[in-house]
Structure formats: C-alpha cells, structure tokens
Design an enzyme around this catalytic site. Structure first.
Site, mmCIF file in Angstrom:
data_model
loop_
_atom_site.group_PDB
_atom_site.id
_atom_site.type_symbol
_atom_site.label_atom_id
_atom_site.label_comp_id
_atom_site.label_asym_id
_atom_site.label_seq_id
_atom_site.Cartn_x
_atom_site.Cartn_y
_atom_site.Cartn_z
ATOM 1 N N HIS A 58 0.841 -1.204 0.000
ATOM 2 C CA HIS A 58 0.000 0.000 0.000
ATOM 3 C C HIS A 58 0.877 1.255 0.000
ATOM 4 O O HIS A 58 0.699 2.156 -0.825
ATOM 5 C CB HIS A 58 -0.902 -0.039 1.237
ATOM 6 C CG HIS A 58 -1.761 1.169 1.424
ATOM 7 N ND1 HIS A 58 -3.126 1.149 1.285
ATOM 8 C CD2 HIS A 58 -1.443 2.456 1.751
ATOM 9 C CE1 HIS A 58 -3.614 2.351 1.517
ATOM 10 N NE2 HIS A 58 -2.601 3.171 1.806
ATOM 11 N N GLU A 59 1.826 1.293 0.932
ATOM 12 C CA GLU A 59 2.689 2.465 1.023
ATOM 13 C C GLU A 59 3.648 2.564 -0.165
ATOM 14 O O GLU A 59 3.973 3.655 -0.630
ATOM 15 C CB GLU A 59 3.475 2.436 2.343
ATOM 16 C CG GLU A 59 2.617 2.364 3.596
ATOM 17 C CD GLU A 59 1.664 3.543 3.745
ATOM 18 O OE1 GLU A 59 1.826 4.542 3.034
ATOM 19 O OE2 GLU A 59 0.742 3.437 4.563
#
Length: 256
Positions: A58-59
């Site tokens: 996600h990051e």
C-alpha cells in the site's frame, strides 16, 4: 519522471520485507498442509504476515506513484525498498493496524509515507498518488477472493479457505475506509486537490485526528453494523460467504 532519477540501492527490496514474505509463505504452507498442531496459530501468523505485506505494498504504491509524478525524494527516504521501518510513522503504519485487526477484525489504514507534494504538478497526479494505496488493497482483495469467484475451491483445505476469506475481509474494509473523504485518509487526499484554498485551510487542523475519529465511530454498534454490512455485501459479490469470514475471524483469534 522515471526510476532513472533514483539510485539502484534506493530501489533494492529490503531484507526486512523479504523476511516478512518468507514468514507469509511458511505459515501459508503450514495452514494449507495442517502442519501446525493448532491450526489457529498458523492462520494467525499467516494472515498477520500477509496483512503486513499488504500494508507495505500500500505504502509502496503511494511512493512509486509519487516518484513517477515528480517526487524523486521518495527514493532517498527508503520508501521504494518496501521496508516498513522506513515509513514516517512505523508505529502508525504497521503496529496499530495489526492491533486493530486483533481487536476488532478491522482492516484499518495506518500512517503514511511522507510525499513532498510541492514537487508534484497537476491535480490529477496528486489524486492518483493518494488513490494508489487503497487501489492496492482492492487488487489484494481480488487476489484473495479469486478462488471464490472463479469457483476454484475444490481441493483447497478448509483452514486455508477461511484464512483467505478473513484476509479478504481485511482488504475490503481497508479499501473502503481508505477511500472515505475524511481528512488524514487517502480518500480526502483524492479530492483535496480539487477543493478551494479556503476549504483546505478549514479542514487542515482536523487531519491528524481523522483516523482516530473513524476508529471511534466504528465502535458505535449502529455504525459498525452498517459498515460491516457493506463489507459483507462486497464480499458476497466476490463469492465469499459470511460463514467463511466469521469462522476465519474465529480461527484467527485462536486464543479465545
């Protein structure tokens, strides 16, 4: 803007992330084969490790999109190595989301990588940088539920199926929560470039508390019921039954 603006060492996958992947693979194998004496322990380790992998991705999606949008500083910050210890707030980005999963079975989004927005030009690029993270959760949910909506569950052990169902629930809930237009969450980051400066100034003081506000609301029975009703509806559309997710949640909490 291309990855040529970053050094190779800044894009090398971190041993920390590879270690988390290894734990995911080993515990996934233990869940599939029934190797562990207590299947709940294997499911707990497998789902938790896979959840951390999804947080890293996600990051990474935020950082990688920012890189191609003009923010070359993400490389020097270590965001492209998938190392969760490089995040601006490792506690918020990894530890608290895992705690939320253990407490309430909620895929609550964590902290964020720090993007230097001043390096990025164009409102669409800013919106895309914010949307890239939750879109990763959407993709992860599609992968987890693939055996269900493809009708390919024959031969899949029950414990592994339940683990996938619960992991899918976490991904769907994370995607929905992340896309909420609440200050501090990615959904607000998507719409923020299109707001007037006056509105941005009024909203800015509330940004640090957006995540806590959402978490508090989810503890209200009425809000919790509506939210998980939406999550269950999405999962049913993907072929995952409430039986699978509820029993997966129970198996995950092996200590109860």
């Amino acid at each position: 803007m291309t990855t040529a603006t970053t050094r190779h060492s800044e894009r090398r996958i971190s041993p920390v992330f590879l270690g988390i992947l290894a734990v995911t693979a080993v515990t996934g194998w233990a869940t599939w084969t029934g190797f562990a004496e207590q299947p709940g322990v294997a499911v707990f380790l497998f789902v938790t490790a896979a959840w951390i992998v999804s947080l890293c991705l996600h990051e990474y999606a935020h950082a990688r999109t920012a890189l191609h949008s003009g923010d070359i500083s993400v490389g020097a910050k270590g965001y492209l190595t998938l190392n969760p210890l490089k995040y601006t707030h490792a506690l918020l980005s990894v530890v608290l989301p895992v705690v939320f999963v253990m407490m309430g079975g909620i895929g609550l989004p964590g902290g964020a990588v720090f993007i230097e927005r001043g390096r990025i030009r164009g409102r669409w690029r800013h919106s895309l940088v914010s949307a890239a993270g939750p879109l990763t959760n959407v993709l992860f949910a599609a992968v987890c539920t693939a055996p269900f909506w493809l009708g390919a569950l024959d031969g899949v052990p029950l414990e592994f199926r339940l683990a996938l169902a619960f992991l899918a629930l976490l991904q769907v809930s994370a995607a929905i929560l992340n896309f909420l237009p609440v200050p501090g969450l990615d959904g607000y980051g998507v719409i923020e470039p299109w707001l007037s400066q006056g509105v941005k100034r009024q909203v800015e003081p509330f940004a640090p508390f957006g995540l806590l506000f959402v978490f508090a609301l989810l503890w209200l029975p009425s809000v919790n019921h509506v939210f998980f009703g939406l999550v269950d509806a999405v999962l049913r559309g993907l072929g995952v039954s409430e039986f699978d997710t509820s029993y997966g949640w129970s198996l995950y909490r092996f200590w109860e």
